[in-house]
Write a protein that holds these residues in place. Sequence first.
Motif, PDB file in Angstrom:
ATOM      1  N   HIS A 172       4.926   1.282 -13.367  1.00  0.00           N
ATOM      2  CA  HIS A 172       5.978   0.265 -13.381  1.00  0.00           C
ATOM      3  C   HIS A 172       7.038   0.747 -14.360  1.00  0.00           C
ATOM      4  N   ARG A 173       8.271   0.928 -13.864  1.00  0.00           N
ATOM      5  CA  ARG A 173       9.348   1.437 -14.702  1.00  0.00           C
ATOM      6  C   ARG A 173      10.367   0.354 -15.050  1.00  0.00           C
ATOM      7  N   GLY A 174      10.018  -0.883 -14.848  1.00  0.00           N
ATOM      8  CA  GLY A 174      10.925  -1.978 -15.187  1.00  0.00           C
ATOM      9  C   GLY A 174      11.817  -2.379 -14.032  1.00  0.00           C
ATOM     10  N   ASN A 175      12.555  -1.413 -13.481  1.00  0.00           N
ATOM     11  CA  ASN A 175      13.422  -1.700 -12.335  1.00  0.00           C
ATOM     12  C   ASN A 175      12.813  -1.260 -11.011  1.00  0.00           C
ATOM     13  N   ARG A 176      11.668  -0.561 -11.077  1.00  0.00           N
ATOM     14  CA  ARG A 176      11.007  -0.066  -9.863  1.00  0.00           C
ATOM     15  C   ARG A 176       9.518   0.117 -10.139  1.00  0.00           C
ATOM     16  N   VAL A 177       8.739   0.113  -9.055  1.00  0.00           N
ATOM     17  CA  VAL A 177       7.302   0.360  -9.114  1.00  0.00           C
ATOM     18  C   VAL A 177       6.973   1.446  -8.103  1.00  0.00           C
ATOM     19  N   ASN A 178       6.316   2.511  -8.552  1.00  0.00           N
ATOM     20  CA  ASN A 178       5.930   3.622  -7.684  1.00  0.00           C
ATOM     21  C   ASN A 178       4.440   3.514  -7.380  1.00  0.00           C
ATOM     22  N   LEU A 179       4.106   3.413  -6.089  1.00  0.00           N
ATOM     23  CA  LEU A 179       2.711   3.261  -5.666  1.00  0.00           C
ATOM     24  C   LEU A 179       2.151   4.497  -4.986  1.00  0.00           C
ATOM     25  N   ASP A 180       2.871   5.620  -4.994  1.00  0.00           N
ATOM     26  CA  ASP A 180       2.330   6.845  -4.395  1.00  0.00           C
ATOM     27  C   ASP A 180       1.479   7.571  -5.428  1.00  0.00           C
ATOM     28  N   SER A 181       0.175   7.351  -5.376  1.00  0.00           N
ATOM     29  CA  SER A 181      -0.737   7.950  -6.348  1.00  0.00           C
ATOM     30  C   SER A 181      -1.437   9.197  -5.812  1.00  0.00           C
ATOM     31  N   GLY A 182      -0.901   9.789  -4.725  1.00  0.00           N
ATOM     32  CA  GLY A 182      -1.349  11.107  -4.307  1.00  0.00           C
ATOM     33  C   GLY A 182      -2.501  11.146  -3.333  1.00  0.00           C
ATOM     34  N   ALA A 183      -2.638  10.133  -2.464  1.00  0.00           N
ATOM     35  CA  ALA A 183      -3.708  10.157  -1.473  1.00  0.00           C
ATOM     36  C   ALA A 183      -3.609  11.379  -0.571  1.00  0.00           C
ATOM     37  N   GLY A 184      -2.386  11.833  -0.313  1.00  0.00           N
ATOM     38  CA  GLY A 184      -2.199  13.012   0.526  1.00  0.00           C
ATOM     39  C   GLY A 184      -2.752  14.274  -0.086  1.00  0.00           C
ATOM     40  N   PHE A 185      -3.023  14.242  -1.381  1.00  0.00           N
ATOM     41  CA  PHE A 185      -3.589  15.398  -2.076  1.00  0.00           C
ATOM     42  C   PHE A 185      -5.014  15.110  -2.554  1.00  0.00           C
ATOM     43  N   GLY A 186      -5.639  14.101  -1.939  1.00  0.00           N
ATOM     44  CA  GLY A 186      -7.030  13.811  -2.227  1.00  0.00           C
ATOM     45  C   GLY A 186      -7.266  12.855  -3.378  1.00  0.00           C
ATOM     46  N   ILE A 205       0.860  -1.188   0.000  1.00  0.00           N
ATOM     47  CA  ILE A 205       0.000   0.000   0.000  1.00  0.00           C
ATOM     48  C   ILE A 205       0.892   1.232   0.000  1.00  0.00           C
ATOM     49  N   GLY A 206       0.592   2.160  -0.903  1.00  0.00           N
ATOM     50  CA  GLY A 206       1.375   3.380  -1.027  1.00  0.00           C
ATOM     51  C   GLY A 206       1.111   4.382   0.082  1.00  0.00           C
ATOM     52  N   ASP A 207       1.601   5.592  -0.087  1.00  0.00           N
ATOM     53  CA  ASP A 207       1.566   6.635   0.938  1.00  0.00           C
ATOM     54  C   ASP A 207       0.124   6.962   1.328  1.00  0.00           C
ATOM     55  N   ILE A 208      -0.177   6.877   2.625  1.00  0.00           N
ATOM     56  CA  ILE A 208      -1.548   7.000   3.131  1.00  0.00           C
ATOM     57  C   ILE A 208      -1.891   8.432   3.535  1.00  0.00           C
ATOM     58  N   HIS A 209      -0.988   9.111   4.206  1.00  0.00           N
ATOM     59  CA  HIS A 209      -1.145  10.526   4.581  1.00  0.00           C
ATOM     60  C   HIS A 209      -2.485  10.844   5.243  1.00  0.00           C
ATOM     61  N   GLY A 210      -2.794  10.104   6.300  1.00  0.00           N
ATOM     62  CA  GLY A 210      -3.961  10.461   7.104  1.00  0.00           C
ATOM     63  C   GLY A 210      -5.304  10.141   6.488  1.00  0.00           C
ATOM     64  N   GLN A 211      -5.339   9.348   5.439  1.00  0.00           N
ATOM     65  CA  GLN A 211      -6.601   9.021   4.759  1.00  0.00           C
ATOM     66  C   GLN A 211      -7.110   7.665   5.277  1.00  0.00           C
ATOM     67  N   LEU A 212      -7.765   7.704   6.424  1.00  0.00           N
ATOM     68  CA  LEU A 212      -8.194   6.472   7.085  1.00  0.00           C
ATOM     69  C   LEU A 212      -9.228   5.715   6.263  1.00  0.00           C
ATOM     70  N   GLY A 213     -10.208   6.407   5.712  1.00  0.00           N
ATOM     71  CA  GLY A 213     -11.229   5.733   4.923  1.00  0.00           C
ATOM     72  C   GLY A 213     -10.643   5.029   3.719  1.00  0.00           C
ATOM     73  N   MET A 214      -9.708   5.688   3.040  1.00  0.00           N
ATOM     74  CA  MET A 214      -9.048   5.065   1.892  1.00  0.00           C
ATOM     75  C   MET A 214      -8.253   3.833   2.328  1.00  0.00           C
ATOM     76  N   LEU A 215      -7.609   3.899   3.489  1.00  0.00           N
ATOM     77  CA  LEU A 215      -6.838   2.760   3.987  1.00  0.00           C
ATOM     78  C   LEU A 215      -7.760   1.589   4.276  1.00  0.00           C
ATOM     79  N   GLU A 216      -8.881   1.850   4.911  1.00  0.00           N
ATOM     80  CA  GLU A 216      -9.814   0.761   5.218  1.00  0.00           C
ATOM     81  C   GLU A 216     -10.334   0.116   3.931  1.00  0.00           C
ATOM     82  N   GLU A 217     -10.585   0.919   2.914  1.00  0.00           N
ATOM     83  CA  GLU A 217     -11.038   0.374   1.638  1.00  0.00           C
ATOM     84  C   GLU A 217      -9.948  -0.470   0.979  1.00  0.00           C
ATOM     85  N   ALA A 218      -8.695   0.017   1.029  1.00  0.00           N
ATOM     86  CA  ALA A 218      -7.583  -0.741   0.446  1.00  0.00           C
ATOM     87  C   ALA A 218      -7.412  -2.079   1.155  1.00  0.00           C
ATOM     88  N   LEU A 219      -7.524  -2.084   2.477  1.00  0.00           N
ATOM     89  CA  LEU A 219      -7.382  -3.331   3.226  1.00  0.00           C
ATOM     90  C   LEU A 219      -8.521  -4.292   2.914  1.00  0.00           C
TER      91      LEU A 219
END
Length: 243
Positions: A202-216, A8-22
């Motif tokens: 997915h960049r081949g050698n890395r995967v970035n999962l921060d899709s901006g939950a901290g910004f809504g 799970i990527g960066d959560i930044h205080g988004q409890l509802g989103m975290l519960e949905e992801a789980l």
Amino acid sequence: MTQPIYAIGDIHGQLGMLEEALARIEADGGPDARVVFLGDYVDRGPESRGVIELLSQGLAAGRNWVCLMGNHDRMFSMFMEDYPRNDARLLVGYHWLHDRIGGAETLQSYGAEVTEGTRIYELHTQALKVVPEHHRRFLNALPDYHQEGELLFVHAGIRPGVALEDQSQDDKIWIRQEFLNDQSDHPWLVVHGHTQIPAPEHRGNRVNLDSGAGFGRALTAAVFEGRDCWVLGAEGRSPLLAP
């Protein structure tokens, strides 16, 4: 068969989103699914306290979880010391309570009164009263990476060409361009957050999962089987492929 591992990527205080992801992870992998959280549990969003409570209680209950340190988590931990420290990696003029960082929102989630003109020492005194001790222990115990099979999980990334045991914590939770611009293969597929982008990539050698939950925006949950990766959406798995 390779056992799936979820992240799970960066959560930044988004409890509802975290519960949905789980919930999506449990629907895909069951209640005992292996989950790695990539850090940045606090700041910007409204419910940092709730996020830390959920994660700390999950660990205490023996859930099959790994919670990594993010730079925002370390800033919070440093503020909670007997004498609050400022992270040296912040730009000159910035501090944890700067409008662009989000520390004020974190303290407000604990019930602290944060108003314009409130002095840092006053906020620190409030914080020591309202932040539970088990939350401070949770922050102080966070590891800065997790390696499992062909995957390396880390908040920000790694410095290319440096052995894992020689990587600095500052790089693991703060690095950007030196890591992001590097296209060479690593010994593992590096799974990270920290640098927010419109959608997971997915960049081949890395995967970035921060899709901006901290910004809504959305919070991303992904599943890995070896180096194969899928994003978990409302309808289940969608493959995340390298270009």
